[in-house]
Motif scaffolding. Sequence first.
Motif, PDB file in Angstrom:
ATOM      1  N   HIS B  56       0.868  -1.180   0.000  1.00 23.81           N
ATOM      2  CA  HIS B  56       0.000   0.000   0.000  1.00 23.81           C
ATOM      3  C   HIS B  56       0.895   1.217   0.000  1.00 23.81           C
ATOM      4  O   HIS B  56       2.046   1.150   0.418  1.00 23.81           O
ATOM      5  CB  HIS B  56      -0.902   0.017   1.232  1.00 23.81           C
ATOM      6  CG  HIS B  56      -0.124   0.068   2.519  1.00 23.81           C
ATOM      7  ND1 HIS B  56       0.030   1.207   3.244  1.00 23.81           N
ATOM      8  CD2 HIS B  56       0.583  -0.904   3.149  1.00 23.81           C
ATOM      9  CE1 HIS B  56       0.796   0.944   4.309  1.00 23.81           C
ATOM     10  NE2 HIS B  56       1.142  -0.324   4.267  1.00 23.81           N
ATOM     11  N   CYS B  58      -0.382   5.222  -1.331  1.00 19.90           N
ATOM     12  CA  CYS B  58      -1.143   6.472  -1.237  1.00 19.90           C
ATOM     13  C   CYS B  58      -2.432   6.325  -0.423  1.00 19.90           C
ATOM     14  O   CYS B  58      -2.857   7.251   0.234  1.00 19.90           O
ATOM     15  CB  CYS B  58      -1.476   6.987  -2.636  1.00 19.90           C
ATOM     16  SG  CYS B  58      -2.706   5.978  -3.490  1.00 19.90           S
ATOM     17  N   ARG B  59      -3.038   5.181  -0.481  1.00 22.40           N
ATOM     18  CA  ARG B  59      -4.353   4.921   0.121  1.00 22.40           C
ATOM     19  C   ARG B  59      -5.409   5.910  -0.378  1.00 22.40           C
ATOM     20  O   ARG B  59      -6.372   6.219   0.313  1.00 22.40           O
ATOM     21  CB  ARG B  59      -4.275   4.927   1.647  1.00 22.40           C
ATOM     22  CG  ARG B  59      -3.388   3.809   2.169  1.00 22.40           C
ATOM     23  CD  ARG B  59      -3.745   3.404   3.577  1.00 22.40           C
ATOM     24  NE  ARG B  59      -2.909   2.291   4.024  1.00 22.40           N
ATOM     25  CZ  ARG B  59      -3.159   1.560   5.093  1.00 22.40           C
ATOM     26  NH1 ARG B  59      -4.207   1.826   5.842  1.00 22.40           N
ATOM     27  NH2 ARG B  59      -2.363   0.565   5.437  1.00 22.40           N
ATOM     28  N   GLU B  60      -5.184   6.433  -1.554  1.00 19.29           N
ATOM     29  CA  GLU B  60      -6.145   7.364  -2.166  1.00 19.29           C
ATOM     30  C   GLU B  60      -6.645   6.852  -3.506  1.00 19.29           C
ATOM     31  O   GLU B  60      -7.313   7.566  -4.233  1.00 19.29           O
ATOM     32  CB  GLU B  60      -5.492   8.722  -2.434  1.00 19.29           C
ATOM     33  CG  GLU B  60      -4.960   9.420  -1.238  1.00 19.29           C
ATOM     34  CD  GLU B  60      -4.465  10.823  -1.576  1.00 19.29           C
ATOM     35  OE1 GLU B  60      -3.793  10.972  -2.623  1.00 19.29           O
ATOM     36  OE2 GLU B  60      -4.759  11.733  -0.797  1.00 19.29           O
ATOM     37  N   GLY B  61      -6.213   5.677  -3.864  1.00 22.97           N
ATOM     38  CA  GLY B  61      -6.677   5.123  -5.137  1.00 22.97           C
ATOM     39  C   GLY B  61      -5.964   5.664  -6.354  1.00 22.97           C
ATOM     40  O   GLY B  61      -6.508   5.629  -7.459  1.00 22.97           O
ATOM     41  N   ILE B  62      -4.754   6.212  -6.178  1.00 25.01           N
ATOM     42  CA  ILE B  62      -4.089   6.793  -7.340  1.00 25.01           C
ATOM     43  C   ILE B  62      -2.711   6.208  -7.648  1.00 25.01           C
ATOM     44  O   ILE B  62      -2.183   6.426  -8.726  1.00 25.01           O
ATOM     45  CB  ILE B  62      -3.946   8.341  -7.207  1.00 25.01           C
ATOM     46  CG1 ILE B  62      -3.255   8.702  -5.896  1.00 25.01           C
ATOM     47  CG2 ILE B  62      -5.306   9.017  -7.327  1.00 25.01           C
ATOM     48  CD1 ILE B  62      -2.884  10.175  -5.803  1.00 25.01           C
ATOM     49  N   CYS B  63      -2.139   5.463  -6.724  1.00 26.47           N
ATOM     50  CA  CYS B  63      -0.757   5.045  -6.982  1.00 26.47           C
ATOM     51  C   CYS B  63      -0.641   3.638  -7.566  1.00 26.47           C
ATOM     52  O   CYS B  63       0.331   3.309  -8.215  1.00 26.47           O
ATOM     53  CB  CYS B  63       0.082   5.143  -5.709  1.00 26.47           C
ATOM     54  SG  CYS B  63      -0.276   3.837  -4.517  1.00 26.47           S
ATOM     55  N   GLY B  64      -1.637   2.815  -7.331  1.00 28.10           N
ATOM     56  CA  GLY B  64      -1.601   1.458  -7.886  1.00 28.10           C
ATOM     57  C   GLY B  64      -0.765   0.479  -7.096  1.00 28.10           C
ATOM     58  O   GLY B  64      -0.375  -0.562  -7.605  1.00 28.10           O
ATOM     59  N   THR B  65      -0.454   0.806  -5.853  1.00 32.26           N
ATOM     60  CA  THR B  65       0.378  -0.103  -5.059  1.00 32.26           C
ATOM     61  C   THR B  65      -0.445  -1.198  -4.390  1.00 32.26           C
ATOM     62  O   THR B  65      -0.014  -2.345  -4.326  1.00 32.26           O
ATOM     63  CB  THR B  65       1.161   0.686  -3.988  1.00 32.26           C
ATOM     64  OG1 THR B  65       1.827   1.764  -4.627  1.00 32.26           O
ATOM     65  CG2 THR B  65       2.179  -0.189  -3.295  1.00 32.26           C
ATOM     66  N   CYS B  66      -1.607  -0.834  -3.863  1.00 32.98           N
ATOM     67  CA  CYS B  66      -2.385  -1.841  -3.152  1.00 32.98           C
ATOM     68  C   CYS B  66      -2.849  -2.909  -4.134  1.00 32.98           C
ATOM     69  O   CYS B  66      -3.138  -2.616  -5.288  1.00 32.98           O
ATOM     70  CB  CYS B  66      -3.572  -1.210  -2.420  1.00 32.98           C
ATOM     71  SG  CYS B  66      -4.691  -0.288  -3.468  1.00 32.98           S
TER      72      CYS B  66
HETATM   73  S1  FES Z   1      -2.582   2.420  -2.029  1.00 35.42           S
HETATM   74 FE1  FES Z   1      -2.337   3.744  -3.739  1.00 35.42          FE
HETATM   75  S2  FES Z   1      -3.908   3.032  -5.024  1.00 35.42           S
HETATM   76 FE2  FES Z   1      -4.294   1.880  -3.230  1.00 35.42          FE
END
Ligand code: FES
Lengths: 242, 248
Positions: B56, B58-66
């Motif tokens: 995880h 950014c936890r904002e839905g923009i980085c694509g890590t989660c």
């Molecule tokens: S943590 Fe960045 S998109 Fe989900």
Amino acid sequence: MNTSELDQITSIPTPVNVSVASVSKKVLMAVTGAILLSFISVHLLGNLQIFIGQGQLNNYAETLQSLKGLKWTVRIVTIIAVIIHIWTGVLLWFENKKARPISYYKHDTIQASLSSRTMIYTGLLIFFFVIYHLLQFTLIVTNPQYANLRDALGRHDVYSMVILGFSNYFISGAYIIAVLMLAFHISHAISSFFQTLGWNNDKVLPKLKLLANIVAILFFIGYASIPVSVLLHIVKLPVGGY
Amino acid sequence: MNLTLYVWRQKNAQDKGRMEKYDAKNITSHMSFLEMLDVVNEDLIHQNIEPIAFDHDCREGICGTCSLMINGIPHGPQRATTVCQLHMRYFKDGDTIYIEPWRSRAFPIVRDLIVDRSAFDRIMQAGGFISVNTGGVPDANSIPISKKDADTAMDAAACIGCGACVAACPNASAMLFIAAKVSHFASLPQGQIERKERVKKMIAHMDKEGFGNCTNYYECEAACPKEISVKFIAKMNREYFKASLTGR
Ligand code: FES
């Protein structure tokens, strides 16, 4: 950073070497599939002549047999298409299994259609049926007595051969199941063909899916109508025997 | 609410791994899915159990890590949502939730739910770039781009490279990802110079990484948190044929 350094990064050793590009394999699948679809379309138009009558069907069959050049060209092209289609399909299936060596504990499908998920199975079933079908009606191995059927004009009596064959519930049943598999296979194949060749966008896709389903249903009705008509005695053996 | 979790635990790349059962207690519906896992992890730490490792940022839905497979669907049950933006109100008290990592030969597991997605980076390095001179920021609107092209490029550029398409695809194919990148660049004037080279190199590299082949299931599109359309795969195929037929 100079080019050779860049090349080094981009040429990090990777697990496998694939000779035919993934996209090219899809094209092989699509093009050979289209050839086979054309074959079964012409074949269907030929078969449906049974509804016109004995004379028409036997005449058509005899004409086809007499056009040796055409007959063998079509046969060879079709056989090559079948081989490439099956070879690519099976290869894709194995490669795709390898791409996910450990499967999910729980896997759900969101929108993939049943027909898309069963292509390999419907495809192989159709293949085995076609072998039986050829043994029955083309090579006349399963029922050798069909070979001697003659109509009043001395032609091979294809008409009676079909009716005799389909009067058997098992043969008709197997045939209807096989064309159902075929319809399933086609319903995914047609829209897939356009997608693979790039003739698709989000406005066209739903229409293509609808078209594919309609074509699949027409094929099913067309092919299944023959054994059904035989079983219901709509199409009958000629009066006075054969 | 209280939930039962089955979570994939794997010490490292060599470990065989297994599903483990955990209880998630006192979860509120306002929590995000990742916050729920944070709570579970705190609990595990108190019990002296190694916390669950998951990706995880950014936890904002923009980085694509989660990147979590939840009950068999990448990013969970809500469409067009990354798992960091998924909230616990989509679940109810007593639910059982299966949490697994992305599964693909090209994404080896690093630990627990974390997979190594550098295959995507290598595909980008193979052709997912444009050449520009360095220097000051160019003036806005100095290159005119039609609304239609800009829209197409923006739709494709919405891809955050999370890999949900690979995870969802029954063939573990990465075509939607590459299609989005290829379409993005091919729609803009800046992407024209390497246009033909790019599509060929990216596809060649995708095959080398061991991703599966697309057979048009369209599961990728359904699972994509950014709703990238499969029309881009058709576009990529067009680009590929044009490039192959007309040479470099
Ligand atoms: S943590 Fe960045 S998109 Fe989900």
